[in-house]
Scaffold this active site. Sequence first.
Site, PDB file in Angstrom:
ATOM      1  N   TYR A  97      75.972  27.066  -1.714  1.00 26.50           N
ATOM      2  CA  TYR A  97      76.364  26.740  -3.095  1.00 26.50           C
ATOM      3  C   TYR A  97      76.937  27.974  -3.788  1.00 26.50           C
ATOM      4  CZ  TYR A  97      75.707  26.281  -8.180  1.00 26.50           C
ATOM      5  OH  TYR A  97      75.895  26.314  -9.544  1.00 26.50           O
ATOM      6  N   ASN A 129      69.962  29.486 -15.198  1.00 27.82           N
ATOM      7  CA  ASN A 129      69.488  28.101 -15.040  1.00 27.82           C
ATOM      8  C   ASN A 129      69.409  27.395 -16.382  1.00 27.82           C
ATOM      9  OD1 ASN A 129      68.516  29.460 -12.535  1.00 27.82           O
ATOM     10  ND2 ASN A 129      67.621  27.451 -12.152  1.00 27.82           N
ATOM     11  N   LYS A 137      80.738  28.841  -5.131  1.00 26.73           N
ATOM     12  CA  LYS A 137      81.026  29.166  -6.534  1.00 26.73           C
ATOM     13  C   LYS A 137      81.686  30.547  -6.626  1.00 26.73           C
ATOM     14  CE  LYS A 137      80.184  27.214  -9.894  1.00 26.73           C
ATOM     15  NZ  LYS A 137      80.939  26.165 -10.656  1.00 26.73           N
ATOM     16  N   PRO A 196      56.308  19.449  -5.270  1.00 29.93           N
ATOM     17  CA  PRO A 196      56.566  20.351  -4.142  1.00 29.93           C
ATOM     18  C   PRO A 196      57.012  21.745  -4.590  1.00 29.93           C
ATOM     19  CG  PRO A 196      58.387  18.805  -4.400  1.00 29.93           C
ATOM     20  CD  PRO A 196      57.406  18.475  -5.474  1.00 29.93           C
ATOM     21  N   THR A 246      78.097  30.438 -12.293  1.00 30.91           N
ATOM     22  CA  THR A 246      76.648  30.593 -12.284  1.00 30.91           C
ATOM     23  C   THR A 246      76.249  32.043 -12.018  1.00 30.91           C
ATOM     24  OG1 THR A 246      74.723  30.057 -10.918  1.00 30.91           O
ATOM     25  CG2 THR A 246      76.833  29.821  -9.858  1.00 30.91           C
ATOM     26  N   ASP A 247      75.032  32.383 -12.412  1.00 31.59           N
ATOM     27  CA  ASP A 247      74.521  33.737 -12.112  1.00 31.59           C
ATOM     28  C   ASP A 247      74.204  33.893 -10.616  1.00 31.59           C
ATOM     29  OD1 ASP A 247      72.254  32.107 -12.007  1.00 31.59           O
ATOM     30  OD2 ASP A 247      71.041  33.330 -13.367  1.00 31.59           O
ATOM     31  N   GLU A 248      74.153  32.748  -9.885  1.00 37.91           N
ATOM     32  CA  GLU A 248      73.733  32.818  -8.482  1.00 37.91           C
ATOM     33  C   GLU A 248      74.748  33.567  -7.614  1.00 37.91           C
ATOM     34  OE1 GLU A 248      71.866  29.251  -7.014  1.00 37.91           O
ATOM     35  OE2 GLU A 248      71.341  28.606  -9.026  1.00 37.91           O
ATOM     36  N   LEU A 304      82.491  10.921 -10.547  1.00 40.49           N
ATOM     37  CA  LEU A 304      81.255  10.117 -10.538  1.00 40.49           C
ATOM     38  C   LEU A 304      80.627  10.128  -9.146  1.00 40.49           C
ATOM     39  CD1 LEU A 304      82.147   7.063 -12.847  1.00 40.49           C
ATOM     40  CD2 LEU A 304      81.019   9.213 -13.446  1.00 40.49           C
TER      41      LEU A 304
HETATM   42  P1  NAD Z   1      75.898  18.316 -12.132  1.00 42.45           P
HETATM   43  O1  NAD Z   1      75.708  18.249 -10.647  1.00 42.45           O
HETATM   44  O2  NAD Z   1      74.890  17.706 -13.028  1.00 42.45           O
HETATM   45  O3  NAD Z   1      77.298  17.659 -12.511  1.00 42.45           O
HETATM   46  C1  NAD Z   1      78.469  17.875 -11.773  1.00 42.45           C
HETATM   47  C2  NAD Z   1      79.508  16.829 -12.194  1.00 42.45           C
HETATM   48  O4  NAD Z   1      80.711  17.084 -11.444  1.00 42.45           O
HETATM   49  C3  NAD Z   1      79.086  15.388 -11.890  1.00 42.45           C
HETATM   50  O5  NAD Z   1      79.364  14.556 -12.999  1.00 42.45           O
HETATM   51  C4  NAD Z   1      79.965  14.998 -10.699  1.00 42.45           C
HETATM   52  O6  NAD Z   1      80.267  13.613 -10.650  1.00 42.45           O
HETATM   53  C5  NAD Z   1      81.200  15.847 -10.938  1.00 42.45           C
HETATM   54  N1  NAD Z   1      81.953  16.105  -9.701  1.00 42.45           N
HETATM   55  C6  NAD Z   1      81.449  16.550  -8.519  1.00 42.45           C
HETATM   56  N2  NAD Z   1      82.429  16.640  -7.615  1.00 42.45           N
HETATM   57  C7  NAD Z   1      83.589  16.270  -8.245  1.00 42.45           C
HETATM   58  C8  NAD Z   1      84.943  16.173  -7.843  1.00 42.45           C
HETATM   59  N3  NAD Z   1      85.324  16.449  -6.577  1.00 42.45           N
HETATM   60  N4  NAD Z   1      85.867  15.782  -8.747  1.00 42.45           N
HETATM   61  C9  NAD Z   1      85.508  15.474 -10.025  1.00 42.45           C
HETATM   62  N5  NAD Z   1      84.224  15.525 -10.445  1.00 42.45           N
HETATM   63  C10 NAD Z   1      83.283  15.931  -9.577  1.00 42.45           C
HETATM   64  O7  NAD Z   1      76.107  19.852 -12.436  1.00 42.45           O
HETATM   65  P2  NAD Z   1      75.654  20.725 -13.707  1.00 42.45           P
HETATM   66  O8  NAD Z   1      74.279  21.200 -13.482  1.00 42.45           O
HETATM   67  O9  NAD Z   1      75.989  19.996 -14.941  1.00 42.45           O
HETATM   68  O10 NAD Z   1      76.625  21.974 -13.540  1.00 42.45           O
HETATM   69  C11 NAD Z   1      77.932  21.949 -14.103  1.00 42.45           C
HETATM   70  C12 NAD Z   1      78.631  23.262 -13.788  1.00 42.45           C
HETATM   71  O11 NAD Z   1      77.879  24.350 -14.326  1.00 42.45           O
HETATM   72  C13 NAD Z   1      78.784  23.544 -12.299  1.00 42.45           C
HETATM   73  O12 NAD Z   1      80.039  24.140 -12.093  1.00 42.45           O
HETATM   74  C14 NAD Z   1      77.655  24.518 -11.998  1.00 42.45           C
HETATM   75  O13 NAD Z   1      77.991  25.368 -10.927  1.00 42.45           O
HETATM   76  C15 NAD Z   1      77.582  25.292 -13.310  1.00 42.45           C
HETATM   77  N6  NAD Z   1      76.250  25.862 -13.643  1.00 42.45           N
HETATM   78  C16 NAD Z   1      75.135  25.065 -13.621  1.00 42.45           C
HETATM   79  C17 NAD Z   1      73.914  25.622 -13.983  1.00 42.45           C
HETATM   80  C18 NAD Z   1      72.657  24.779 -14.028  1.00 42.45           C
HETATM   81  O14 NAD Z   1      71.567  25.312 -14.256  1.00 42.45           O
HETATM   82  N7  NAD Z   1      72.723  23.481 -13.856  1.00 42.45           N
HETATM   83  C19 NAD Z   1      73.817  26.970 -14.346  1.00 42.45           C
HETATM   84  C20 NAD Z   1      74.991  27.736 -14.360  1.00 42.45           C
HETATM   85  C21 NAD Z   1      76.211  27.170 -14.017  1.00 42.45           C
HETATM   86  P1  TYD Z   2      66.547  24.328  -8.961  1.00 44.95           P
HETATM   87  O1  TYD Z   2      66.230  23.495 -10.164  1.00 44.95           O
HETATM   88  O2  TYD Z   2      66.962  23.626  -7.706  1.00 44.95           O
HETATM   89  O3  TYD Z   2      67.623  25.412  -9.419  1.00 44.95           O
HETATM   90  P2  TYD Z   2      68.212  26.712  -8.599  1.00 44.95           P
HETATM   91  O4  TYD Z   2      67.864  26.592  -7.175  1.00 44.95           O
HETATM   92  O5  TYD Z   2      69.687  26.590  -8.831  1.00 44.95           O
HETATM   93  O6  TYD Z   2      67.604  27.911  -9.269  1.00 44.95           O
HETATM   94  O7  TYD Z   2      65.253  25.197  -8.605  1.00 44.95           O
HETATM   95  C1  TYD Z   2      64.680  26.085  -9.535  1.00 44.95           C
HETATM   96  C2  TYD Z   2      63.607  26.862  -8.816  1.00 44.95           C
HETATM   97  O8  TYD Z   2      62.554  25.964  -8.435  1.00 44.95           O
HETATM   98  C3  TYD Z   2      64.062  27.489  -7.500  1.00 44.95           C
HETATM   99  O9  TYD Z   2      63.429  28.747  -7.341  1.00 44.95           O
HETATM  100  C4  TYD Z   2      63.606  26.515  -6.432  1.00 44.95           C
HETATM  101  C5  TYD Z   2      62.340  25.935  -7.032  1.00 44.95           C
HETATM  102  N1  TYD Z   2      62.028  24.538  -6.655  1.00 44.95           N
HETATM  103  C6  TYD Z   2      60.763  24.188  -6.169  1.00 44.95           C
HETATM  104  O10 TYD Z   2      59.879  25.044  -6.023  1.00 44.95           O
HETATM  105  N2  TYD Z   2      60.524  22.883  -5.853  1.00 44.95           N
HETATM  106  C7  TYD Z   2      61.460  21.913  -5.992  1.00 44.95           C
HETATM  107  O11 TYD Z   2      61.205  20.719  -5.668  1.00 44.95           O
HETATM  108  C8  TYD Z   2      62.759  22.277  -6.514  1.00 44.95           C
HETATM  109  C9  TYD Z   2      63.834  21.243  -6.697  1.00 44.95           C
HETATM  110  C10 TYD Z   2      62.988  23.603  -6.832  1.00 44.95           C
END
Ligand code: NAD
Ligand code: TYD
Length: 380
Positions: free
Chosen positions: A186, A215, A190, A241, A137-139, A39
Amino acid sequence: MNFKRNILITGGAGFIGSHVVRLFVRKYPDYRIINLDKLTYAGNLANLEDIEQEPNYCFVKADICDFERIYALMQEYRIDGIIHLAAESHVDRSIKDPFTFARTNVMGTLSLLQAAKLYWESLPEKFEGKRFYHISTDEVYGALELTHPEGIEPPFTTTASSSEHHQAYGTDFFYEDTKYNPHSPYSAAKASSDHFVRAYHDTYGLPTIVTNCSNNYGPYQFPEKLIPLFINNIRHRKPLPVYGKGENVRDWLYVEDHARAIDLIFHEGKTAETYNIGGFNEWKNIDLIKVIIATVDRLLGNAEGASLDLITYVTDRAGHDLRYAIDSTKLQKELGWEPSLQFEEGIEKTVRWYLDNQPWMDRITSGEYEKYYEEMYKGR
Ligand code: NAD
Ligand code: TYD
């Protein structure tokens, strides 16, 4: 009650994790789902209010970096499967505070791997019937060129998706064997965690699986990420922004489609394999932002284009990756997964959800929920 499986889902109070927890709790009443989450600011139990009373669900507040605690929990709950989503996930935060990202994403993953290895090795059946599924992630693959700035229609070199918008901004994609080349703290963290997961398979035989997804968008995403942040800002007539010129390209997948893929791969994926998950749904940020503006304005009953003036170009993100585009043909061919939602439908559902759930958003943006959980867990 004796459960058929005991599955630990880490990061289940976050955005994607909450969708995975909900799917598993509802779909598998004979599995016990243990949601382990620290959390942090990103974890929010309100994301799971609709399932928290289910008899096959339980929540444990813990830090994945706390090896002793994780090892004890593995024994206590007799964990036989792990779906690991807990991570620090926001690129902008990683630029300001890389240490937290290395700690959680690298050391936290290592601590989970070691706890799983030691616990499973202590059982008579050892790794038999076990699975350690790491969500990445794809990143980690770095950035692709934007060779076709105007976009090209399919067929590309790859399968087209079910999305109406299937258009690509280059002919290259991320494949499962694309070389890792992370640019942000980040994605570097990963990538490192992915390497540790594969090393645990290669060295100790731990039954691992890794997926790299594009994403995600949809309900319950923390409003520091582009889509929920912009929906909320439009609603409050705050500036939007846009980093740089808004020309960066991302491949967007509806979060429930990711959760479905995770379910399928957890059950049917091959050990030691990697699967890419993506929507074949590339959007330039600025085009996506215009779709969001149009949708929010329409649903709020504003005049067409009323919020376009909120677009504010700001200094670009440092090291901003130009283009991400996933090729998920392997997953489609081997396991039959496809994105189910067309983007137009997904974005409409998403905007509607944020507009209909303003109290959820207000609790986060007012900082109230953080205080609430601090109180709730004081002394535990
Ligand atoms: P998020 O930031 O919404 O959630 C992360 C969760 O992990 C939170 O509930 C946080 O409390 C918990 N957490 C963080 N540090 C912790 C710790 N030390 N111990 C236990 N819990 C902890 O992230 P998300 O967007 O839901 O992403 C989830 C996973 O999917 C991540 O591993 C991320 O790299 C991967 N991912 C995300 C995306 C995306 O677009 N959001 C895409 C591809 C992969
Ligand atoms: P984000 O949602 O942070 O995902 P990621 O960086 O993991 O792809 O951002 C998505 C795209 O939007 C990224 O190219 C950065 C851009 N972005 C903005 O232009 N303005 C913003 O305020 C944010 C948060 C992201």
